[in-house]
Design a protein around this motif. Structure first.
Motif, PDB file in Angstrom:
ATOM      1  N   ALA A   1     101.950  90.166  62.157  1.00 16.17           N
ATOM      2  CA  ALA A   1     101.142  88.984  61.892  1.00 16.17           C
ATOM      3  C   ALA A   1     101.130  88.664  60.399  1.00 16.17           C
ATOM      4  N   LYS A   2     101.016  87.366  60.120  1.00 14.37           N
ATOM      5  CA  LYS A   2     100.974  86.895  58.727  1.00 14.37           C
ATOM      6  C   LYS A   2      99.599  86.285  58.456  1.00 14.37           C
ATOM      7  N   ILE A   3      98.998  86.769  57.355  1.00 17.83           N
ATOM      8  CA  ILE A   3      97.707  86.260  56.926  1.00 17.83           C
ATOM      9  C   ILE A   3      97.878  85.684  55.522  1.00 17.83           C
ATOM     10  N   ILE A   4      97.475  84.420  55.340  1.00 14.43           N
ATOM     11  CA  ILE A   4      97.572  83.815  54.017  1.00 14.43           C
ATOM     12  C   ILE A   4      96.181  83.772  53.384  1.00 14.43           C
ATOM     13  N   PHE A   5      96.168  83.961  52.049  1.00 13.25           N
ATOM     14  CA  PHE A   5      94.921  83.994  51.285  1.00 13.25           C
ATOM     15  C   PHE A   5      94.993  82.950  50.167  1.00 13.25           C
ATOM     16  N   TYR A   6      93.829  82.418  49.845  1.00 14.17           N
ATOM     17  CA  TYR A   6      93.741  81.463  48.745  1.00 14.17           C
ATOM     18  C   TYR A   6      92.381  81.655  48.088  1.00 14.17           C
ATOM     19  N   ASP A   7      92.406  81.913  46.762  1.00 17.36           N
ATOM     20  CA  ASP A   7      91.161  82.226  46.058  1.00 17.36           C
ATOM     21  C   ASP A   7      90.626  81.069  45.221  1.00 17.36           C
ATOM     22  N   ASN A   8      91.357  79.955  45.147  1.00 19.30           N
ATOM     23  CA  ASN A   8      90.908  78.782  44.397  1.00 19.30           C
ATOM     24  C   ASN A   8      90.694  79.108  42.922  1.00 19.30           C
ATOM     25  N   LYS A   9      91.532  79.991  42.396  1.00 15.01           N
ATOM     26  CA  LYS A   9      91.319  80.493  41.037  1.00 15.01           C
ATOM     27  C   LYS A   9      91.589  79.448  39.955  1.00 15.01           C
ATOM     28  N   LEU A  10      92.335  78.426  40.269  1.00 13.15           N
ATOM     29  CA  LEU A  10      92.633  77.402  39.273  1.00 13.15           C
ATOM     30  C   LEU A  10      91.527  76.366  39.157  1.00 13.15           C
ATOM     31  N   ALA A  11      90.508  76.486  39.988  1.00  9.45           N
ATOM     32  CA  ALA A  11      89.375  75.567  39.927  1.00  9.45           C
ATOM     33  C   ALA A  11      88.306  76.129  39.002  1.00  9.45           C
ATOM     34  N   GLU A  12      87.307  75.310  38.735  1.00  6.96           N
ATOM     35  CA  GLU A  12      86.226  75.737  37.856  1.00  6.96           C
ATOM     36  C   GLU A  12      85.066  76.357  38.618  1.00  6.96           C
ATOM     37  N   GLN A  13      84.988  76.149  39.915  1.00  4.07           N
ATOM     38  CA  GLN A  13      83.882  76.667  40.699  1.00  4.07           C
ATOM     39  C   GLN A  13      84.371  77.053  42.087  1.00  4.07           C
ATOM     40  N   ARG A  14      83.520  77.791  42.800  1.00  2.00           N
ATOM     41  CA  ARG A  14      83.854  78.302  44.126  1.00  2.00           C
ATOM     42  C   ARG A  14      85.122  79.167  44.077  1.00  2.00           C
ATOM     43  N   VAL A  15      85.213  79.973  43.055  1.00  2.00           N
ATOM     44  CA  VAL A  15      86.390  80.829  42.877  1.00  2.00           C
ATOM     45  C   VAL A  15      86.091  82.208  43.455  1.00  2.00           C
TER      46      VAL A  15
ATOM     47  N   SER B   1     100.300  98.294  57.623  1.00  5.74           N
ATOM     48  CA  SER B   1     101.676  98.362  57.112  1.00  5.74           C
ATOM     49  C   SER B   1     102.555  97.227  57.657  1.00  5.74           C
ATOM     50  N   ASN B   2     102.283  96.763  58.846  1.00 10.26           N
ATOM     51  CA  ASN B   2     103.095  95.701  59.443  1.00 10.26           C
ATOM     52  C   ASN B   2     102.450  94.316  59.323  1.00 10.26           C
ATOM     53  N   ILE B   3     101.388  94.237  58.609  1.00 10.59           N
ATOM     54  CA  ILE B   3     100.719  92.960  58.386  1.00 10.59           C
ATOM     55  C   ILE B   3     101.240  92.354  57.086  1.00 10.59           C
ATOM     56  N   LYS B   4     101.583  91.090  57.147  1.00 11.06           N
ATOM     57  CA  LYS B   4     102.072  90.390  55.959  1.00 11.06           C
ATOM     58  C   LYS B   4     100.906  89.676  55.279  1.00 11.06           C
ATOM     59  N   PHE B   5     100.620  90.142  54.052  1.00 17.05           N
ATOM     60  CA  PHE B   5      99.589  89.498  53.260  1.00 17.05           C
ATOM     61  C   PHE B   5     100.277  88.533  52.284  1.00 17.05           C
ATOM     62  N   VAL B   6      99.983  87.282  52.409  1.00 18.80           N
ATOM     63  CA  VAL B   6     100.630  86.252  51.584  1.00 18.80           C
ATOM     64  C   VAL B   6      99.541  85.497  50.824  1.00 18.80           C
ATOM     65  N   THR B   7      99.714  85.406  49.517  1.00 17.43           N
ATOM     66  CA  THR B   7      98.757  84.666  48.694  1.00 17.43           C
ATOM     67  C   THR B   7      99.386  83.358  48.208  1.00 17.43           C
ATOM     68  N   VAL B   8      98.590  82.336  48.166  1.00 20.10           N
ATOM     69  CA  VAL B   8      99.015  81.038  47.633  1.00 20.10           C
ATOM     70  C   VAL B   8      98.577  80.998  46.172  1.00 20.10           C
ATOM     71  N   ASN B   9      99.537  81.166  45.275  1.00 20.71           N
ATOM     72  CA  ASN B   9      99.229  81.258  43.850  1.00 20.71           C
ATOM     73  C   ASN B   9      99.140  79.895  43.167  1.00 20.71           C
ATOM     74  N   GLN B  10      99.638  78.876  43.797  1.00 25.65           N
ATOM     75  CA  GLN B  10      99.562  77.537  43.230  1.00 25.65           C
ATOM     76  C   GLN B  10      98.297  76.824  43.688  1.00 25.65           C
ATOM     77  N   ASP B  11      97.912  75.852  42.899  1.00 25.23           N
ATOM     78  CA  ASP B  11      96.822  74.985  43.322  1.00 25.23           C
ATOM     79  C   ASP B  11      97.332  74.105  44.462  1.00 25.23           C
ATOM     80  N   PHE B  12      96.538  73.956  45.494  1.00 22.42           N
ATOM     81  CA  PHE B  12      96.960  73.130  46.632  1.00 22.42           C
ATOM     82  C   PHE B  12      97.234  71.682  46.214  1.00 22.42           C
TER      83      PHE B  12
END
Length: 699
Positions: free
Chosen positions: A541-555, A573-584
Motif C-alpha cells: 500500500a502507498k500512503i502519501i503525506f503532506y505537512d503544508n510546510k511552505l505555508a505560514e500557518q496550519r503547518v 517494511s512493505n508500506i510505501k511512505f511518500v511525501t509531497v515536498n512541493q507546495d500544491f
C-alpha cells in the motif's frame, strides 16, 4: 418641260400647305399657299396623308413625338402609296432650301423606307401584330414601355414617401426624417443580399445610440435603456432545486469581499432587481444589500437580521438583492452618503459605482459563481448543487426540448475561467464539459460598465454544501462525473476497489521469476516471501503525506521525522511512505490528480487541497490533521464519503494540550490558542494512526 403638281408633306406641324397645280417649275409658292388647319380637314380626298392621320383621333402632341422620332434624312425616294402611282417620287433633302429634283420612274417604283402612320395603325382591321414587328413598330413599343416604367417609378416613389432618398434613410422633400423602425434588427454586413439596403456603424457614434452585436445590446448611456421590470426567481426544476431563473436583472461585484479576513471570498454578487412598486420605491435604503455574516437560503426568507434595517428582502447565498426602478435610480441611491456608509459597514461596497455603459445580454446566460481562492468550497458550494442538473442536461442533450438551456456563461469570480485559466476548479469544469457548447462571455473589470441580462440562470451558492437535500446527488451521477475525470486526466488506476484488486492479482501473475546465484526461486517460495509480513492484500500500500510546510500557518511540524522512524519498523517494511515536498499550488491539476489517484491513503495537514479526493479510487482513506479540523472540513461529510466508499478521519487538538497522548486517542499538540496555528504529533500517536489506516484499507 412638263409641269407637275407638287405635294409638300410635313410631319411635324399641325398646319400644312395645300397642293397647287399652278405652281410653276414644280416649286411651292409659300406666299400663295393655302394653309389648311387640322381642326377642319375639309375634302379628305384632296388633302395629303397628313390630314388623313388626324382621322385616327390621336392628339397632335403625340403625333409630333412620333413623327420626330420616325423621320429619317435620306436621299432615297419616298413613295406615297396612299396617293397611288400617278404621283412621282419626291426626294427629301437635308434642307428645304435645296431644289427638288424629279426622279426617274424606276426610282419611284422602289418604294419608301419610311412607314406611313396608317401602316402602324390600320384603320380597317384594327391592330396588326405584323405591323408591330416592323422596325418602327419596335421603336414605338420601346418608347411606350419606357413611358410606363417612368410613370410606375414616380408612383412608387410617391407612395413610399420620397422615392430612393427615403429608401436610403435620407430626409424627404418635406423635411421629415425617414428612418427604420426602432425595434428593427440591425443589418448584418456579412450577409449581403441583392436588393436590400445595408448599413454598418463602426467606431464610437457621435450621438447616443443603441448598438447590438453577438446578441448583446450596448447602451452608451443609462438613459437610453428603457425601464424594465424584473421577474423571478423561478426554480428551473423543482424536483432538483438549486438552479433558479431571473428575468431583466443586473449584476454587481462586491469589492469588499477580497478584504474579508481570515478568508477572502470571490463568490459574492449584488443583484439589481427592478420594480415599480411604490412601497419599494419609497424606501430610501432599497439599494443597500444585507451583510454577509448570516446565510441566506431562500429569496423570500425574511429571517435575516438586516432585513428590518434595509427594509427589503436580502436575496440568497452569494446573490444579495438590491432594488431600484431604473439604473439611474440605483446609481443615485447608492451615492447617498448614508447608504454609502451603511454598505461599507456591511462590507458590501458594490462596483460599478458611476454607470456610463450597459451591456444587456439577450440570450440566456449562466452565472458561474464560486470562490476561486478555495478549492474545497468551490467543489461543495457550486458543483455539488450543479451536478444533478449537469447529468440531466447531458442525458437529454439529443432531445428536441432537452440539453443545456443557456447559450453563454459569465464568471465574475475569475476572468477567463473556461477559456484559458489554470485554476483548479476551472480546469475541472473544462474537462467535464460542464456547460455543453455554451460560450464564455468576457467582461470588463471597470467602474463604469454594468452587466444586465434578459434571462439569468443562477446556481444557488451553498445549496448542497452539506448534501442536506438527499436524493439529488446519487452515487450513479457522482460516479459518472468521476469516471469522466479519470478518462480526461488519464489517471492510471481504476475507480473501484474491486477493479484495483483484480489489476494487482494480474500483475503478480505476470511477474518474472528472479534468479539468485543461477537458481530459480520457485513460485511457492516467492509467494511465501511476498506474504511473510502480512496475510492481507495491502502489503504494498502507498500512503502519501503532506505537512503544508511552505505555508505560514496550519503547518505539521516534524512530520518527516515521524515518517523516518516509522520506516524503521519492520511491520511497515512493505508500506510505501511518500511525501509531497512541493507546495500544491505549484503542481498542475493533472499532477495533483495523479498523486491522489495512486494513493491508498492520504494523510495531510488540513487544507483546501483535500478536494483532490474526487480523483482517488473508491475505498481510499483520508486523514486530516489540525487543531480544529472537525468543525471546518467539508470532505469529512459522511454523505460525501458514502458516494465514493471512502473513509475519513479527523485528528484534532488533544484535550489537555500536552505532549502525552491518550493510549486510545490520536491527537495533535497545538502551539497556540487559535485554530490556524501550527501543531506536532508524538511518535506513539503517529504509529497508532498508521496502524488504524492500514487496518481500514480494503474494508
Amino acid at each position: 418641260m412638263h409641269k407637275q403638281p407638287i405635294l409638300l408633306r410635313r410631319t411635324a406641324s399641325n398646319i400644312l400647305p395645300a397642293p397647287s397645280s399652278g405652281v410653276a417649275g414644280g416649286k411651292v409658292d409659300h406666299e400663295n399657299a393655302i394653309p389648311i388647319a387640322d381642326e377642319d380637314p375639309g375634302n379628305l380626298d384632296a388633302l395629303s396623308n397628313s390630314h388623313k392621320r388626324k382621322q385616327s383621333g390621336i392628339p397632335l402632341e403625340a403625333e409630333m413625338i412620333f413623327n420626330r422620332a420616325s423621320v429619317q434624312t435620306s436621299l432615297e425616294p419616298v413613295r406615297d402609296e396612299e396617293e397611288g402611282d400617278s404621283l412621282p417620287g419626291i426626294p427629301i433633302n437635308r434642307t428645304l432650301s435645296e431644289p427638288v429634283m424629279p426622279r426617274r420612274e424606276s426610282e419611284i417604283s422602289q418604294g419608301s423606307n419610311m412607314p406611313e402612320f396608317s401602316d402602324l395603325f390600320p384603320e380597317g382591321n384594327g391592330w396588326s401584330f405584323k405591323s408591330l414587328l416592323a422596325n418602327r413598330g419596335v421603336t414605338f413599343a420601346g418608347f411606350v414601355v419606357m413611358g410606363l416604367a417612368f410613370v410606375t417609378m414616380r408612383h412608387t416613389g410617391a407612395t413610399t414617401g420620397g422615392g430612393p432618398a427615403a429608401a436610403a434613410g435620407m430626409p424627404s422633400a418635406g423635411g421629415a426624417e425617414v428612418s427604420a423602425p426602432r425595434n428593427s434588427p440591425q443589418p448584418d454586413s456579412k450577409e449581403i443580399t441583392v436588393g436590400e439596403f445595408h448599413e454598418e456603424i463602426t467606431g464610437t457614434p457621435l450621438e447616443h445610440h443603441v448598438n447590438e452585436y453577438n446578441k448583446i445590446r450596448f447602451f452608451d448611456s443609462p438613459s437610453k435603456m428603457k425601464p424594465i421590470i424584473s421577474k423571478g426567481p423561478v426554480s428551473f426544476d423543482e424536483k432538483m432545486g438549486g438552479l433558479h431563473m431571473f428575468e431583466h436583472v443586473c449584476l454587481t461585484n462586491n469589492i469588499d469581499a477580497l478584504r474579508y479576513r481570515p478568508e477572502p471570498d470571490q463568490s459574492l454578487r449584488g443583484l439589481i432587481y427592478f420594480s415599480d412598486e411604490s412601497e419599494i420605491m419609497d424606501n430610501p435604503k432599497r439599494c443597500v444589500p444585507c451583510s454577509n455574516h448570516q446565510p441566506l437560503m431562500n429569496w423570500d426568507d425574511e429571517g435575516h437580521s438586516d432585513a428590518g434595517r434595509v427594509g427589503h428582502k436580502c436575496g440568497m447565498n452569494g446573490l444579495h438583492a438590491m432594488f431600484a426602478s431604473t439604473v439611474e435610480d440605483w446609481t443615485e441611491c447608492i451615492m447617498r452618503d448614508e447608504n454609502t456608509k451603511l454598505m461599507e459597514e456591511y462590507g458590501q461596497t458594490q462596483s460599478p459605482v458611476n454607470v456610463s455603459t450597459i451591456h444587456f445580454f439577450q440570450e440566456p446566460t449562466f452565472l458561474l459563481q464560486f470562490n476561486a481562492l478555495d478549492m474545497e468550497k468551490s467543489l461543495f458550494d457550486m458543483l455539488m448543487t450543479y451536478l444533478p442538473h449537469w447529468d440531466h442536461f447531458l442525458t437529454t442533450n439529443n432531445d428536441e426540448d432537452g440539453g443545456f438551456p443557456f447559450n453563454s456563461i459569465i464568471s465574475h469570480s475569475l476572468r477567463g475561467c473556461l477559456s484559458h485559466s489554470h485554476n483548479w476548479f476551472c480546469e475541472i469544469l473544462h474537462q467535464m464539459v460542464a456547460f455543453g457548447e455554451a460560450k464564455e462571455i468576457p467582461w470588463e473589470g471597470d467602474d463604469n460598465t454594468l452587466y444586465c441580462y434578459r434571462t439569468l440562470f443562477y446556481n444557488q451558492l451553498g445549496y448542497q454544501r452539506n448534501l442536506d437535500h438527499e436524493g439529488l446527488l446519487t452515487r450513479e451521477v457522482f460516479g459518472e462525473f468521476r469516471e469522466m475525470l479519470f478518462r480526461k486526466f488519464g489517471l492510471p488506476r481504476r475507480r473501484t476497489v474491486k477493479d484495483r484488486l483484480a489489476e494487482r492479482e494480474f500483475e503478480k501473475s505476470q511477474q518474472v521469476k528472479t534468479v539468485k546465484k543461477g537458481d530459480v526461486v520457485s513460485g511457492k517460495d516467492a509467494n511465501a516471501n511476498s506474504s511473510s509480513n502480512n496475510d492481507d492484500d495491502w502489503d504494498n500500500a502507498k500512503i502519501i503525506f503532506y505537512d503544508n510546510k511552505l505555508a505560514e500557518q496550519r503547518v505539521w511540524k516534524e512530520m518527516e521525522s515521524l515518517i523516518s522512524k516509522a520506516r524503521e519498523l519492520s511491520k511497515y517494511s512493505n508500506i510505501k511512505f511518500v511525501t509531497v515536498n512541493q507546495d500544491f499550488r505549484d503542481l498542475t491539476v493533472a499532477q495533483q490528480a495523479r498523486a491522489f489517484n495512486e494513493a491508498d491513503a492520504v494523510i495531510m495537514a488540513e487544507g483546501t487541497y483535500m478536494a483532490n479526493a474526487i480523483f482517488a479510487v473508491d475505498g481510499t482513506s483520508f486523514v486530516e490533521v489540525g487543531c480544529n479540523v472537525g468543525g471546518r472540513s467539508l470532505i469529512g461529510n459522511p454523505k460525501f464519503m458514502a458516494l465514493m466508499d471512502g473513509k475519513y478521519r479527523a485528528v484534532d487538538r488533544c484535550n489537555d494540550d500536552s505532549e502525552k497522548d491518550d493510549n486510545e486517542n490520536v491527537c495533535v499538540v497545538c502551539r497556540g490558542d487559535g485554530d490556524d496555528v501550527n501543531f506536532t504529533m508524538s511518535p506513539a500517536a503517529f504509529e497508532r494512526l498508521i496502524d488504524n489506516v492500514i487496518a481500514g484499507l480494503g474494508r
